[in-house]
Design an enzyme around this catalytic site. Structure first.
Site, PDB file in Angstrom:
ATOM      1  N   LYS A 209       0.847  -1.187   0.000  1.00  0.00           N
ATOM      2  CA  LYS A 209       0.000   0.000   0.000  1.00  0.00           C
ATOM      3  C   LYS A 209       0.890   1.248   0.000  1.00  0.00           C
ATOM      4  O   LYS A 209       1.490   1.577  -1.012  1.00  0.00           O
ATOM      5  CB  LYS A 209      -0.930  -0.047   1.219  1.00  0.00           C
ATOM      6  CG  LYS A 209      -1.892  -1.231   1.196  1.00  0.00           C
ATOM      7  CD  LYS A 209      -2.753  -1.273   2.453  1.00  0.00           C
ATOM      8  CE  LYS A 209      -3.661  -2.482   2.464  1.00  0.00           C
ATOM      9  NZ  LYS A 209      -4.735  -2.406   1.450  1.00  0.00           N
ATOM     10  N   ARG A 355     -13.699   5.203  -1.533  1.00  0.00           N
ATOM     11  CA  ARG A 355     -12.519   5.402  -0.700  1.00  0.00           C
ATOM     12  C   ARG A 355     -11.407   6.048  -1.527  1.00  0.00           C
ATOM     13  O   ARG A 355     -11.123   5.619  -2.641  1.00  0.00           O
ATOM     14  CB  ARG A 355     -12.087   4.024  -0.182  1.00  0.00           C
ATOM     15  CG  ARG A 355     -10.987   4.033   0.812  1.00  0.00           C
ATOM     16  CD  ARG A 355     -10.752   2.620   1.341  1.00  0.00           C
ATOM     17  NE  ARG A 355     -10.071   1.773   0.367  1.00  0.00           N
ATOM     18  CZ  ARG A 355      -9.366   0.692   0.689  1.00  0.00           C
ATOM     19  NH1 ARG A 355      -9.265   0.294   1.942  1.00  0.00           N
ATOM     20  NH2 ARG A 355      -8.782  -0.029  -0.244  1.00  0.00           N
TER      21      ARG A 355
END
Lengths: 396, 396
Positions: A209, A355
């Site tokens: 990430k 998101r």
């Protein structure tokens, strides 16, 4: 003062505003070159000798130390490899061994499902009446009683971005005699973390990430140095052995965090991650955090002014939020597809969350404004109603 | 008839005779190109979308099916990911659940240490009086009693190359009511394997040896199709869930071998492995086996004639041996170093084993002769006595 952004260090496709680095970070330019080197010069030319000549053996620990710097962990206290789910299992199993008289694993209902699933699998494997409790995130602190063996929480909620107070909850866990496990999947490289100051026994995380290690990049696990030598590893693989190449018949754990390693390390993925970590050289996490909060605030302000049909699903207070902003919208899935089609990549999380991750390494204020321009158009003109945006694919 | 060798498909360094493909296979030329593609065109350009657009989601199952073809497993019965040690743990934990009234894990003293370590870790985790028994390999069949919950064996011994009879031992295990787990680390791509015909419940293996997937390439696990739906996964990660992206709070296993998956798949390593598997197109395992036995026989004959100080440590009978030949020599470590210095790469396994893998995909008879020429010189002139060959590095 850290120079941000550092777009020149990344391969960023033209016409794309990438607000999904909280799911998969973009390709750091150095990673491609490094992979070429590892494949042709190391694997290709050195073959098996590369474990020594290219020091593949040392790569997991080297990468662990580099991640450690970003989360306040001292050198030698972070092991890398496997997936985050495996690291969760290791931490939980070790924690339960440390509190043999207790039978409760406490998490929260907002935790990432795989963390809960791994706890369920461990409970089923041990089969001695363990219980997993998942109160609402805001009720966790109160739920830490003296029945609790281990508190396992993800610091930053993957859906809402709501952030737990690591230090306060860890203190509460310790006051109740429980062991603490923090999942830093949405924290490492996103917000300042100090595992040492928190006093937590374990922390785990992934590196694909905010750390930009690439799809399926290895996970990491921190174990507090003063407890390492007493940890009983459940996944006692040969690379966690004190002398892996002595080929002893009995497991004898390494006297360091290396005992949390399991099997042969994924050298290709580790090399990509190692190169990806170069982009963090000289980055001060406080500077990064300030930039992240500013980007998120600006995004919230713009969206609320221009897209009234969306409802903020993240904490409004920047100190309570990670490096992402989520909005609830009934047709969020379709809207996220329509956005991606126009180069604004965010993602969707069931049931209705749009998101957006804000990563100051490669996102700036102009990107935020440009992204909201597209959002406004899609929502105002209801472009998301087009049939092609309704089809659900497997991953978003 | 399979055309062998296929040297042109591999990057083989000049001046090297590589007899260590049983430890780390060489670089298939196609893997470099594929990695470049995955990094720049897929990760770089598609970013998160590549899970769909480049079908990363399907890659673990695709690679599993390709490995399945080499071990007699039907499509859909092989899951990939993690390390071999993790897969051993999964198979063992599932097997113990299938025999709740039994308390013995039977392996053998020749098994690869990590397999034994993982069993020890599982036993410690469950902590209900399980016992690991490790008789000598030749005594295993007799040791399969009705106390045994699971028999876990590596088919081809990593040191000696001695090969268990999969079918006979599996039958014996089943007759005693035990579950069977085979580790195919030194079998897959080395010898013909038919997991279906053997009737084994589980088989596991790694892909960086004879399958040439690269350092740290993903492992695989086969589960017999008729039992899959009753397996209780210990490592119940989200990618093994029936609906990973539904983000349900409770684990609900996929109704297929996919339930043996755990976390996010290592896409870069999987892509390299997928490309590496291309070299198997059109290879008949019976042809490969015939070539392997011929190479091994020739090697034994030459070494015994020209290097009398070495003692054969592998079965002389080719039908009892995998695709490697080992010789015992007190100063084997030094001799292996001296050989490598002259381009003949084998490896050493404690305490005194010089190990040589024969891989007909890229080794031919001329290589065997040339390798023994060098061995003869090193041993006759005692070149291994040079000080530099005595220094032990970490990995050999």
């Amino acid at each position: 003062m850290t120079n941000l952004p550092r777009k020149e260090l990344f391969h960023l496709p033209e016409g794309v505003i990438y607000l999904d680095g909280n799911s998969l970070g973009p390709l750091p330019k150095g990673a491609t070159e490094r992979m070429q080197q590892v494949m042709t010069a190391e694997w290709g030319q050195e073959l098996i000798r590369a474990w020594n000549t290219a020091d593949w053996m040392a790569l997991p620990a080297k990468v662990g130390d580099r991640i450690g710097r970003l989360i306040g962990a001292p050198a030698g206290s972070v092991a890398t490899g496997d997936t985050l789910s495996i690291k969760v299992y290791q931490a939980l199993a070790a924690a339960l061994k440390m509190r043999p008289d207790r039978r409760v694993i406490l998490s929260d209902a907002g935790n990432f499902p795989s963390d809960l699933y791994m706890a369920q699998g461990l409970i089923g494997t041990i089969d001695k009446g363990y219980e997993l409790r998942t109160p609402a995130p805001e009720d966790v602190a109160e739920a830490i009683t003296d029945e609790v063996a281990v508190v396992m929480l993800t610091q930053v909620d993957y859906r809402s971005g709501r952030m737990h107070d690591m230090k306060a909850i860890t203190e509460r866990a310790h006051a109740a005699g429980a062991v603490m496990v923090w999942d830093l999947a949405h924290s490492a490289g996103a917000v300042p973390v100090d595992v040492t100051a928190s006093g937590t026994e374990f922390a785990v995380g992934c590196s694909y990430k905010y750390l930009n290690g690439g799809p399926g990049a290895p996970a990491f696990i921190y174990a507090r140095p003063d407890i390492v030598e007493s940890i009983e590893p459940a996944l006692s693989g040969w690379l966690g052995h004190a002398a892996p190449f002595a080929m002893e018949p009995g497991y004898r754990p390494a006297m360091s965090t290396e005992r949390m390693r399991v099997g042969t390390p994924p050298i290709l993925q580790l090399a990509a991650l190692d190169a990806a970590l170069d982009v963090w050289e000289g980055v001060d996490m406080a500077d990064l955090r300030a930039a992240s909060v500013a980007l998120c605030e600006r995004f919230i302000t713009e969206v609320e002014a221009r897209c009234p049909m969306l409802t903020l699903a993240s904490p409004r207070d920047g100190t309570q939020r990670g490096s992402q902003v989520s909005f609830a919208f009934k047709d969020g899935y379709a809207a996220v597809q329509a956005l991606a089609d126009r180069g604004v990549i965010g993602d969707f999380r069931a049931p209705d969350i749009m998101r957006f991750g804000f990563t100051p390494l490669y996102i700036d204020e102009a990107d935020v404004i440009a992204a909201v321009d597209v959002m406004e158009e899609i929502l105002r003109d209801e472009i998301w109603r087009e049939a092609k945006y309704q089809v659900r694919s497997r991953v978003t």
